[in-house]
Design an enzyme around this catalytic site. Structure first.
Site, short mmCIF file in Angstrom:
data_model
loop_
_atom_site.label_atom_id
_atom_site.label_comp_id
_atom_site.label_asym_id
_atom_site.label_seq_id
_atom_site.Cartn_x
_atom_site.Cartn_y
_atom_site.Cartn_z
CB THR A 1 10.59 -38.89 1.23
OG1 THR A 1 10.08 -40.20 1.43
CG2 THR A 1 11.98 -38.77 1.84
CB CYS B 1 4.21 -16.27 -12.24
SG CYS B 1 4.79 -15.36 -10.80
CD GLN C 1 6.81 -11.24 -4.78
OE1 GLN C 1 7.88 -10.65 -4.56
NE2 GLN C 1 6.71 -12.13 -5.76
CB SER D 1 7.67 -19.06 -2.32
OG SER D 1 8.41 -19.68 -3.34
CB ALA D 2 12.60 -21.45 -0.39
CG HIS D 3 11.45 -19.36 -5.97
ND1 HIS D 3 11.30 -18.45 -6.97
CD2 HIS D 3 10.24 -19.95 -5.80
CE1 HIS D 3 10.03 -18.49 -7.40
NE2 HIS D 3 9.38 -19.38 -6.71
CG ASN E 1 2.95 -11.27 -8.14
OD1 ASN E 1 1.85 -11.08 -7.63
ND2 ASN E 1 3.10 -11.83 -9.31
N1 PMP Z 1 2.29 -16.00 -4.72
C1 PMP Z 1 2.98 -14.95 -5.18
C2 PMP Z 1 2.59 -13.56 -4.76
C3 PMP Z 1 4.05 -15.14 -6.05
O1 PMP Z 1 4.74 -14.10 -6.50
C4 PMP Z 1 4.39 -16.47 -6.42
C5 PMP Z 1 5.54 -16.75 -7.36
N2 PMP Z 1 5.49 -16.03 -8.53
C6 PMP Z 1 3.63 -17.53 -5.91
C7 PMP Z 1 2.60 -17.25 -5.06
C8 PMP Z 1 3.93 -18.96 -6.26
O2 PMP Z 1 5.05 -19.40 -5.54
P1 PMP Z 1 5.86 -20.73 -5.96
O3 PMP Z 1 6.73 -20.32 -7.10
O4 PMP Z 1 6.64 -21.07 -4.73
O5 PMP Z 1 4.87 -21.77 -6.28
#
Ligand code: PMP
Length: 381
Positions: free
Chosen positions: A238, A325, A180, A200-202, A152
């Site tokens: 749920t 993060c 990523q 991860s969706a976001h 990341n």
């Molecule tokens: N793994 C990587 C390489 C990430 O960049 C991130 C988010 N920064 C995560 C895991 C964690 O994902 P989430 O935000 O969905 O918990």
């Protein structure tokens, strides 16, 4: 809470931290909010919600070439990573540059941790795994190799398929954190040959707080959350229906967009070329190895990353220092340390990560701001 409106245009260059929500994902979420039923209920309302989850599972599976039955929806990649690490392994092979959600969960497990060495180019040395497997003095027992697909902070891509092929030949399970790479480069579970893959969706334009763990070949999974029989008894609770709907819409859009990723690569390469021309001391981490096409990890010796991030923020650009993060964290990056980047350079490293809506104009404005900022920094030094 109301947020003060920003009085000038902002340019968002922090897509690796989180990508802006895609309009299609937002629309799908809004529509899903009107679904009354619980997917576990047998009545028509319940069946409608169940149908949404089933369709979404197909869409997420298609993004990574998986079977839909192998997709387990979770609250995000942190949960997916934690679930795999909690699998009762005797040995976990991991490198110090993994995301904290992998590193901390691996270290919190009872497994013996074998460190995979990282070269100064930011790519792991698979020889460390082979040495331990062939010549190690301790039995491996049930062993797992966890190796991120791309980092990341640096965008550096790891040789996951090669490592997985070796692991398979030696009866070792494999996991990759593909958070990523999904939607940026082709990700296919069969080509990678791994047993577990976290999503991860976001990071692909879906909502925050939803993700998935993809299993292959019936790989076993511990139940971190127990209770109801949701997700084929693999993850109780749920289902987050709006989150799942938004995730699926983003997955479809992200899959279609991979074909156009060269546009981002061209913008990123232009940015790097211009920065290096203007500031010859600027170092781009991972420049000589395979990287994500949208990511630049850049260090300007003598200029602290914290200062640069704040100055860029004031000038209207959102970038991050090290890993963004954990909230507000501007510390030394464990990733750059693992690669062996000099501490003074690591303290100066900022990450610029662009995305599908980044324009030539955004890059041009960033470059002119960069020229101004680096001139002030040079004067102050
Ligand atoms: N793994 C990587 C390489 C990430 O960049 C991130 C988010 N920064 C995560 C895991 C964690 O994902 P989430 O935000 O969905 O918990």
């Amino acid at each position: 809470m109301t947020l003060a409106p920003t009085s000038f245009a902002r340019t968002y260059f922090d897509w690796n931290a989180t990508a802006p929500l895609r309009p299609v994902a937002k629309a799908a979420m809004i529509a899903a909010l009107d679904l009354v039923g619980n997917p576990s209920s047998v009545h028509a309302e319940g069946r409608k919600a169940r149908a949404l989850v089933n369709e979404a599972r197909e869409a997420v599976a298609a993004l990574v070439g998986a079977a839909s039955a192998d997709v387990v929806f979770m609250s995000g990649a942190t949960e997916a990573n934690a679930t795999v690490m909690a699998g009762g392994w005797d040995t976990i092979f991991t490198s110090e540059m993994e995301h904290e959600s992998v590193l901390h969960a691996a270290k919190a497990s009872h497994a013996r941790i074998v460190e995979i060495a990282v070269g100064s180019d930011g790519v792991i040395d698979p020889g460390t795994i082979a040495d331990e497997v062939m010549c190690g003095h301790q039995p491996l027992g049930r062993a797992l190799i966890t190796l991120q697909h791309a980092n990341n902070e640096t965008g550096i891509v790891q040789p996951v398929a090669n490592v997985a092929a070796f692991a398979r030949a030696h009866g070792i399970a494999t996991h990759t954190d593909a958070v990523q790479t999904c939607g940026r480069i082709a990700v296919d579970v069969d080509t990678l040959g791994i047993d577990y893959l976290s999503l991860s969706a976001h990071k692909l334009g879906g909502p925050k707080g939803i993700g998935a763990l993809i299993l292959r070949n019936g790989a076993p999974l511990p139940n971190l959350l127990i209770g109801g029989g949701q997700e084929r008894r693999r993850r109780a609770g749920t289902e987050n229906i709006p989150g799942i709907a938004g995730f699926a819409a983003a997955a479809v859009a992200a899959k279609a967009e991979i074909a156009t990723i060269d546009r981002q690569r061209r913008l990123r390469d232009h940015l790097e070329h211009q920065i290096r021309t203007m500031t010859s001391t600027a170092t781009i981490i991972g420049r000589d190895v395979e990287r994500l096409p949208n990511t630049t990890c850049l260090a300007l010796p003598g200029c602290s990353a914290e200062t640069l991030v704040i100055k860029l923020d004031l000038a209207g650009f959102a970038v991050s220092a090290g890993s963004a993060c954990s909230s507000g964290k501007v510390g030394s990056s464990h990733v750059l340390r693992a690669i062996g980047v000099r501490p003074d350079l690591a303290r100066a490293a900022v990450r610029i990560s662009i995305g599908s809506s980044t324009t030539d104009d955004d890059i041009a404005r960033f470059l002119s701001t960069w020229t101004e900022l680096t001139r002030t920094v040079a004067k102050a030094a």
